[in-house]
Motif scaffolding. Structure first.
Motif, mmCIF file in Angstrom:
data_model
loop_
_atom_site.group_PDB
_atom_site.id
_atom_site.type_symbol
_atom_site.label_atom_id
_atom_site.label_comp_id
_atom_site.label_asym_id
_atom_site.label_seq_id
_atom_site.Cartn_x
_atom_site.Cartn_y
_atom_site.Cartn_z
ATOM 1 N N ALA A 1 0.013 8.932 -10.874
ATOM 2 C CA ALA A 1 -1.028 8.752 -11.888
ATOM 3 C C ALA A 1 -1.986 9.938 -11.890
ATOM 4 N N LYS A 2 -2.111 10.593 -10.740
ATOM 5 C CA LYS A 2 -3.002 11.750 -10.636
ATOM 6 C C LYS A 2 -2.415 12.967 -11.338
ATOM 7 N N GLN A 3 -1.148 13.231 -11.074
ATOM 8 C CA GLN A 3 -0.485 14.384 -11.683
ATOM 9 C C GLN A 3 1.022 14.231 -11.555
ATOM 10 N N PRO A 4 1.763 14.836 -12.479
ATOM 11 C CA PRO A 4 3.231 14.778 -12.389
ATOM 12 C C PRO A 4 3.726 15.496 -11.133
ATOM 13 N N ARG A 5 4.869 15.109 -10.683
ATOM 14 C CA ARG A 5 5.507 15.736 -9.520
ATOM 15 C C ARG A 5 6.854 16.277 -9.961
ATOM 16 N N GLY A 6 7.267 17.358 -9.342
ATOM 17 C CA GLY A 6 8.568 17.893 -9.692
ATOM 18 C C GLY A 6 9.012 18.967 -8.734
ATOM 19 N N GLU A 7 10.220 19.430 -8.949
ATOM 20 C CA GLU A 7 10.751 20.526 -8.146
ATOM 21 C C GLU A 7 11.760 21.311 -8.969
ATOM 22 N N VAL A 8 11.835 22.574 -8.653
ATOM 23 C CA VAL A 8 12.774 23.483 -9.305
ATOM 24 C C VAL A 8 13.662 24.057 -8.219
ATOM 25 N N SER A 9 14.955 24.139 -8.492
ATOM 26 C CA SER A 9 15.870 24.716 -7.514
ATOM 27 C C SER A 9 16.763 25.747 -8.197
ATOM 28 N N SER B 1 -7.201 5.442 -8.608
ATOM 29 C CA SER B 1 -7.753 4.402 -7.743
ATOM 30 C C SER B 1 -7.565 3.018 -8.351
ATOM 31 N N ALA B 2 -7.767 2.901 -9.651
ATOM 32 C CA ALA B 2 -7.566 1.621 -10.333
ATOM 33 C C ALA B 2 -6.091 1.243 -10.345
ATOM 34 N N VAL B 3 -5.218 2.231 -10.540
ATOM 35 C CA VAL B 3 -3.774 1.992 -10.509
ATOM 36 C C VAL B 3 -3.375 1.460 -9.137
ATOM 37 N N TYR B 4 -3.898 2.088 -8.078
ATOM 38 C CA TYR B 4 -3.589 1.700 -6.695
ATOM 39 C C TYR B 4 -4.046 0.263 -6.416
ATOM 40 N N GLU C 1 0.829 -1.206 0.000
ATOM 41 C CA GLU C 1 0.000 0.000 0.000
ATOM 42 C C GLU C 1 0.863 1.256 0.000
ATOM 43 N N ARG C 2 1.966 1.236 0.725
ATOM 44 C CA ARG C 2 2.847 2.401 0.760
ATOM 45 C C ARG C 2 3.454 2.657 -0.616
ATOM 46 N N GLN C 3 3.985 1.611 -1.237
ATOM 47 C CA GLN C 3 4.601 1.776 -2.555
ATOM 48 C C GLN C 3 3.570 2.159 -3.619
ATOM 49 N N CYS C 4 2.415 1.558 -3.560
ATOM 50 C CA CYS C 4 1.394 1.800 -4.578
ATOM 51 C C CYS C 4 0.724 3.163 -4.396
ATOM 52 N N PHE C 5 0.725 3.689 -3.187
ATOM 53 C CA PHE C 5 0.183 5.032 -2.963
ATOM 54 C C PHE C 5 0.995 6.047 -3.756
ATOM 55 N N GLU C 6 2.301 5.898 -3.756
ATOM 56 C CA GLU C 6 3.154 6.808 -4.524
ATOM 57 C C GLU C 6 2.884 6.674 -6.020
ATOM 58 N N ARG C 7 2.676 5.459 -6.468
ATOM 59 C CA ARG C 7 2.373 5.254 -7.886
ATOM 60 C C ARG C 7 1.033 5.910 -8.241
ATOM 61 N N ALA C 8 0.048 5.810 -7.359
ATOM 62 C CA ALA C 8 -1.252 6.435 -7.606
ATOM 63 C C ALA C 8 -1.129 7.959 -7.621
ATOM 64 N N ARG C 9 -0.298 8.512 -6.749
ATOM 65 C CA ARG C 9 -0.081 9.970 -6.748
ATOM 66 C C ARG C 9 0.491 10.438 -8.076
ATOM 67 N N LEU D 1 11.457 16.431 -12.856
ATOM 68 C CA LEU D 1 10.053 16.200 -13.148
ATOM 69 C C LEU D 1 9.812 14.706 -13.265
ATOM 70 N N ASN D 2 8.844 14.203 -12.512
ATOM 71 C CA ASN D 2 8.469 12.789 -12.558
ATOM 72 C C ASN D 2 7.093 12.674 -13.202
ATOM 73 N N VAL D 3 7.031 12.030 -14.346
ATOM 74 C CA VAL D 3 5.770 11.801 -15.053
ATOM 75 C C VAL D 3 5.643 10.297 -15.269
ATOM 76 N N SER D 4 4.519 9.739 -14.855
ATOM 77 C CA SER D 4 4.336 8.295 -15.003
ATOM 78 C C SER D 4 3.563 7.969 -16.278
ATOM 79 N N SER D 5 3.756 6.764 -16.749
ATOM 80 C CA SER D 5 3.006 6.307 -17.919
ATOM 81 C C SER D 5 1.523 6.204 -17.584
#
Length: 100
Positions: free
Chosen positions: A38-46, A74-77, A28-36, A61-65
């Motif tokens: 799937a919702k939207q890309p994550r990234g940071e600028v420094s 929810s289905a991904v999770y 559940e911990r690992q798949c929660f990150e995968r679901a996040r 920038l992290n973008v998942s397939s």
């Protein structure tokens, strides 16, 4: 030669246990990150300035397939947890208090 075979037989259960399902909590911990992702890309600028006035900038920038394919988080999770733990999640993704 017998020692090598004996050592291999001792390590066999450890190797095979790595192939089995993981705990539900870990899945559940690992798949929660995968679901996040799937919702939207994550990234940071420094951006920073170092000694001598040198500047540094970075972008990550992290973008998942799953996101690119428009999959429901929810289905991904649920699919991810089933694949990793061999059982369904303890509660649906959208019922988790940490899901936003």
């Amino acid at each position: 030669m017998k020692r090598v075979i004996g050592a291999g037989l001792l390590l066999l259960p450890l190797v095979l246990s790595a192939c089995g399902p993981m705990s539900l909590a870990e899945a559940e911990r690992q798949c929660f990150e995968r679901a996040r992702l799937a919702k939207q890309p994550r990234g940071e600028v420094s951006v920073g300035v170092g000694s001598g006035g040198r500047t540094a900038a970075g972008l990550e920038l992290n973008v998942s397939s799953d996101f690119l394919l428009g999959k429901d988080p929810s289905a991904v999770y649920e699919t991810c947890v089933m694949n990793k733990a061999g059982e369904p999640p303890s509660r649906p993704l959208y019922a988790r208090p940490d899901w936003r």
